[in-house]
Design a protein around this motif. Sequence first.
Motif, PDB file in Angstrom:
ATOM      1  N   GLY A  22      -5.061 -16.073 -17.685  1.00 20.47           N
ATOM      2  CA  GLY A  22      -4.558 -16.209 -16.319  1.00 20.47           C
ATOM      3  C   GLY A  22      -4.137 -14.870 -15.742  1.00 20.47           C
ATOM      4  N   GLY A  23      -3.459 -14.092 -16.563  1.00 19.98           N
ATOM      5  CA  GLY A  23      -3.018 -12.774 -16.121  1.00 19.98           C
ATOM      6  C   GLY A  23      -4.185 -11.870 -15.781  1.00 19.98           C
ATOM      7  N   ALA A  24      -5.221 -11.941 -16.601  1.00 18.71           N
ATOM      8  CA  ALA A  24      -6.388 -11.082 -16.387  1.00 18.71           C
ATOM      9  C   ALA A  24      -7.099 -11.454 -15.092  1.00 18.71           C
ATOM     10  CB  ALA A  24      -7.338 -11.182 -17.578  1.00 18.71           C
ATOM     11  N   ARG A  25      -7.210 -12.749 -14.822  1.00 18.10           N
ATOM     12  CA  ARG A  25      -7.860 -13.177 -13.574  1.00 18.10           C
ATOM     13  C   ARG A  25      -7.013 -12.797 -12.367  1.00 18.10           C
ATOM     14  NH1 ARG A  25     -10.543 -18.871 -15.699  1.00 18.10           N
ATOM     15  NH2 ARG A  25     -12.223 -17.806 -16.806  1.00 18.10           N
ATOM     16  N   PHE A  26      -5.725 -12.898 -12.540  1.00 15.11           N
ATOM     17  CA  PHE A  26      -4.818 -12.459 -11.481  1.00 15.11           C
ATOM     18  C   PHE A  26      -5.030 -10.978 -11.187  1.00 15.11           C
ATOM     19  CE2 PHE A  26      -0.794 -10.450 -10.346  1.00 15.11           C
ATOM     20  CZ  PHE A  26      -0.431 -11.178  -9.227  1.00 15.11           C
ATOM     21  N   LEU A  27      -5.139 -10.188 -12.257  1.00 15.70           N
ATOM     22  CA  LEU A  27      -5.319  -8.742 -12.089  1.00 15.70           C
ATOM     23  C   LEU A  27      -6.649  -8.418 -11.408  1.00 15.70           C
ATOM     24  CD1 LEU A  27      -3.833  -7.721 -15.528  1.00 15.70           C
ATOM     25  CD2 LEU A  27      -2.960  -6.919 -13.307  1.00 15.70           C
ATOM     26  N   GLN A  28      -7.668  -9.205 -11.706  1.00 18.18           N
ATOM     27  CA  GLN A  28      -8.945  -9.008 -10.996  1.00 18.18           C
ATOM     28  C   GLN A  28      -8.759  -9.192  -9.489  1.00 18.18           C
ATOM     29  OE1 GLN A  28     -11.549 -11.847 -13.145  1.00 18.18           O
ATOM     30  NE2 GLN A  28     -12.932 -10.091 -13.428  1.00 18.18           N
ATOM     31  N   GLY A  29      -7.976 -10.197  -9.139  1.00 17.55           N
ATOM     32  CA  GLY A  29      -7.710 -10.450  -7.722  1.00 17.55           C
ATOM     33  C   GLY A  29      -6.904  -9.318  -7.096  1.00 17.55           C
ATOM     34  N   LEU A  30      -5.927  -8.825  -7.839  1.00 18.72           N
ATOM     35  CA  LEU A  30      -5.100  -7.729  -7.333  1.00 18.72           C
ATOM     36  C   LEU A  30      -5.954  -6.477  -7.136  1.00 18.72           C
ATOM     37  CD1 LEU A  30      -2.229  -6.820  -6.577  1.00 18.72           C
ATOM     38  CD2 LEU A  30      -1.826  -6.313  -9.013  1.00 18.72           C
ATOM     39  N   GLN A  31      -6.850  -6.234  -8.077  1.00 14.37           N
ATOM     40  CA  GLN A  31      -7.757  -5.086  -7.920  1.00 14.37           C
ATOM     41  C   GLN A  31      -8.676  -5.279  -6.719  1.00 14.37           C
ATOM     42  OE1 GLN A  31      -9.579  -4.696 -11.870  1.00 14.37           O
ATOM     43  NE2 GLN A  31      -8.302  -2.884 -12.225  1.00 14.37           N
ATOM     44  N   ARG A  32      -9.129  -6.520  -6.505  1.00 13.67           N
ATOM     45  CA  ARG A  32      -9.974  -6.784  -5.350  1.00 13.67           C
ATOM     46  C   ARG A  32      -9.211  -6.517  -4.047  1.00 13.67           C
ATOM     47  NH1 ARG A  32     -14.529  -9.917  -4.451  1.00 13.67           N
ATOM     48  NH2 ARG A  32     -15.108  -8.936  -6.431  1.00 13.67           N
ATOM     49  N   LEU A  33      -7.952  -6.917  -4.034  1.00 15.31           N
ATOM     50  CA  LEU A  33      -7.119  -6.689  -2.843  1.00 15.31           C
ATOM     51  C   LEU A  33      -6.984  -5.200  -2.556  1.00 15.31           C
ATOM     52  CD1 LEU A  33      -5.200  -7.796  -0.622  1.00 15.31           C
ATOM     53  CD2 LEU A  33      -3.344  -7.594  -2.313  1.00 15.31           C
ATOM     54  N   ILE A  34      -6.717  -4.423  -3.601  1.00 17.54           N
ATOM     55  CA  ILE A  34      -6.575  -2.969  -3.429  1.00 17.54           C
ATOM     56  C   ILE A  34      -7.885  -2.371  -2.924  1.00 17.54           C
ATOM     57  CG2 ILE A  34      -6.232  -0.797  -4.696  1.00 17.54           C
ATOM     58  CD1 ILE A  34      -4.266  -2.410  -6.515  1.00 17.54           C
ATOM     59  N   GLN A  35      -8.972  -2.861  -3.513  1.00 13.77           N
ATOM     60  CA  GLN A  35     -10.294  -2.362  -3.145  1.00 13.77           C
ATOM     61  C   GLN A  35     -10.613  -2.672  -1.679  1.00 13.77           C
ATOM     62  OE1 GLN A  35     -13.370  -4.738  -4.932  1.00 13.77           O
ATOM     63  NE2 GLN A  35     -14.731  -2.984  -5.234  1.00 13.77           N
ATOM     64  N   ARG A  36     -10.369  -3.898  -1.267  1.00 13.28           N
ATOM     65  CA  ARG A  36     -10.789  -4.276   0.083  1.00 13.28           C
ATOM     66  C   ARG A  36      -9.836  -3.747   1.149  1.00 13.28           C
ATOM     67  NH1 ARG A  36      -9.963 -10.930  -0.156  1.00 13.28           N
ATOM     68  NH2 ARG A  36      -7.822 -10.913   0.615  1.00 13.28           N
ATOM     69  N   THR A  37      -8.655  -3.323   0.736  1.00 12.66           N
ATOM     70  CA  THR A  37      -7.747  -2.695   1.699  1.00 12.66           C
ATOM     71  C   THR A  37      -7.835  -1.177   1.606  1.00 12.66           C
ATOM     72  OG1 THR A  37      -5.961  -2.775   0.075  1.00 12.66           O
ATOM     73  CG2 THR A  37      -6.089  -4.591   1.661  1.00 12.66           C
ATOM     74  N   THR A  38      -8.690  -0.672   0.734  1.00  9.68           N
ATOM     75  CA  THR A  38      -8.832   0.770   0.465  1.00  9.68           C
ATOM     76  C   THR A  38      -7.475   1.423   0.233  1.00  9.68           C
ATOM     77  OG1 THR A  38      -8.803   1.520   2.772  1.00  9.68           O
ATOM     78  CG2 THR A  38     -10.957   0.874   1.846  1.00  9.68           C
ATOM     79  N   ALA A  39      -6.595   0.664  -0.399  1.00 11.79           N
ATOM     80  CA  ALA A  39      -5.275   1.217  -0.746  1.00 11.79           C
ATOM     81  C   ALA A  39      -5.412   2.108  -1.977  1.00 11.79           C
ATOM     82  CB  ALA A  39      -4.294   0.077  -1.022  1.00 11.79           C
ATOM     83  N   THR A  40      -4.398   2.901  -2.246  1.00  9.91           N
ATOM     84  CA  THR A  40      -4.412   3.781  -3.421  1.00  9.91           C
ATOM     85  C   THR A  40      -3.422   3.299  -4.480  1.00  9.91           C
ATOM     86  OG1 THR A  40      -2.768   5.219  -2.388  1.00  9.91           O
ATOM     87  CG2 THR A  40      -5.107   5.799  -2.060  1.00  9.91           C
ATOM     88  N   SER A  41      -3.060   2.032  -4.396  1.00  7.98           N
ATOM     89  CA  SER A  41      -2.078   1.481  -5.335  1.00  7.98           C
ATOM     90  C   SER A  41      -2.533   1.641  -6.778  1.00  7.98           C
ATOM     91  CB  SER A  41      -1.878  -0.016  -5.047  1.00  7.98           C
ATOM     92  OG  SER A  41      -1.549  -0.233  -3.700  1.00  7.98           O
ATOM     93  N   GLN A  42      -1.553   1.876  -7.630  1.00 10.36           N
ATOM     94  CA  GLN A  42      -1.797   1.983  -9.065  1.00 10.36           C
ATOM     95  C   GLN A  42      -1.153   0.784  -9.753  1.00 10.36           C
ATOM     96  OE1 GLN A  42      -3.491   4.722 -10.526  1.00 10.36           O
ATOM     97  NE2 GLN A  42      -3.968   5.141  -8.374  1.00 10.36           N
TER      98      GLN A  42
END
Lengths: 338, 338
Positions: A22-42
């Motif tokens: 569950g955590g890993a799938r959540f992280l995939q979503g969080l990475q997608r969010l960062i990607q689609r917002t072109t944010a530089t979040s770490q």
Amino acid sequence: MARMSERAILPQRITVLSGGVGGARFLQGLQRLIQRTTATSQITVIANTGDDIWMHGLKVCPDLDTVMYTLGDGIDTDRGWGRKGETWHAKEELAAYGVQPDWFGLGDRDLATHLVRTQMLDAGYSLTDVTHALCRRWQPGVKLLPMTDDRVETHVVITDPDDGQDKAAHFQEYWIKHQAKVPAKAVVMIGADQAKPTQSVLEAISEADLILLPPSNPVVSVGAILAVPGIRDALLATKAPVAGISGIINGDHVRGMAKQLLEVISVECSAAGVAELYGARSRGGLLDAWLIDSSDSAAVNRISDAGIACQAVPLWMTDPDATADMCQAAIDLAHRNA
Amino acid sequence: MARMSERAILPQRITVLSGGVGGARFLQGLQRLIQRTTATSQITVIANTGDDIWMHGLKVCPDLDTVMYTLGDGIDTDRGWGRKGETWHAKEELAAYGVQPDWFGLGDRDLATHLVRTQMLDAGYSLTDVTHALCRRWQPGVKLLPMTDDRVETHVVITDPDDGQDKAAHFQEYWIKHQAKVPAKAVVMIGADQAKPTQSVLEAISEADLILLPPSNPVVSVGAILAVPGIRDALLATKAPVAGISGIINGDHVRGMAKQLLEVISVECSAAGVAELYGARSRGGLLDAWLIDSSDSAAVNRISDAGIACQAVPLWMTDPDATADMCQAAIDLAHRNA
């Protein structure tokens, strides 16, 4: 316009306390969010290692590996764990030798990870260092940290169906061998009282701009992380808001065995029950914000009354984009109520 | 009539000093001979462990395993080593992690053997005990003994092609990585001076009715066994006749790298050269009898003159029946000259 507003409010340093699938799938979503917002979040991930087990002489870290493989595109997406293109020949042969345990899913490709890890641990490297080394191959795009370098093993006190005796079974035995179908009486984090969080873990909490609790198991995933002395205090002390996402939808877990284990610790298996288990930050607990599924919207008032900002949104992580939307909602809710 | 005479002269307790592939094929022939003569002979194998290597944290015993898999019908008959139906996924993944060494043939099925062995060694069992346990599965039909429970590692001093420097390379590196194609200067059995043969090994020699040296490598297979202090003395002292079969045919090895290694120790690469290396029992050496290939029949007189009973017969182990004929010839020759 939505994209611009998304970008404006993505925090820079996001720390996630994660279990496995569950955590890993959540992280995939969080990475997608960062990607689609072109944010530089770490993203820094503090992963549960209470599920870790020594198997045929090798150190196996299921949650670290599930996160690493999932984000590194090495996961079997159907199973949700283990390697894609996996074979099971070593496991077959171990069974032919009659060695126990024979119920653990030790794949041939996966074995290589455990061999490298075990040899590095034997050479004196910490699990944190080993995980860093393994991630050089997988490039998961997050900083992946074990919750501790010390040995902590989650055990479940069960009545063994083979002999009717109570015993403390390793979590993997409870979950994989018994499929969480045997009566459980207690959950014990063996070694937790002697364990210390690493400096990296403490810094990931104190220096974060946002802490997220994904819909991982509140008892044996996030619960095991919180059992390491010092981690809960660090969460209470950090200036970052803490937002969680319920892994319980409509009174049941989406995946896993949270329902059984919440019963063991006498917590109501509901989105509200888990929110109350974590507790409101304003009242000495962990949560500033708690996201529940739309189907549980009736619980918003109860959770809000407990001092936790709450919103009901779709929580099914059907794909990374849906999960990204969920992450955005959690971030927004946390920021509105920080 | 041939069968009856065969039966009459098969010794009861036969002890074989074996290397890997050649030794294992020889043993198949010896078993075939016992089977077709309906004899009750018992075979004890003293196997070379100088080729053993720690690989990714696991103890690998190539010669023990080749004998065990071959006689237990688990061998890949085309390669002559490793498991049939083998896959190489763990090895692929280890290479993807970039860990060294990447040249060793570590199969997925084979890995299980090394996992069981390593875990038993870590638990304090001797290699003799571990081998016995592994053989409970494989039922090789022989008593399989490592030459010692102590760590002995055959190294070859080579000029490393990567940097031009001399170095002592593990035999496996010399053989598998460099395919015995780099210049070799010396063969060193590291640890041999501190090693002891087990009581089982000494008894297998002292209580034998016949000792056979199969056509295994005289330098790094039989030679490594003889390097363990006490084994040569036991062979000199046993009442059993000692018969050997040349692994050199027509001035070259049939398989392996004996030619290169005989050159390193300044021994002529010929059936006679190896006979003289082992030496005549009557003159303080090991051999009562020495079987050479028909194509080398011109050497019979030279070997006989050295004090060793010698006969030229077909030595190509093309199948178990041909090998059984060869074994019968060795046994007959030893008995005629005991």
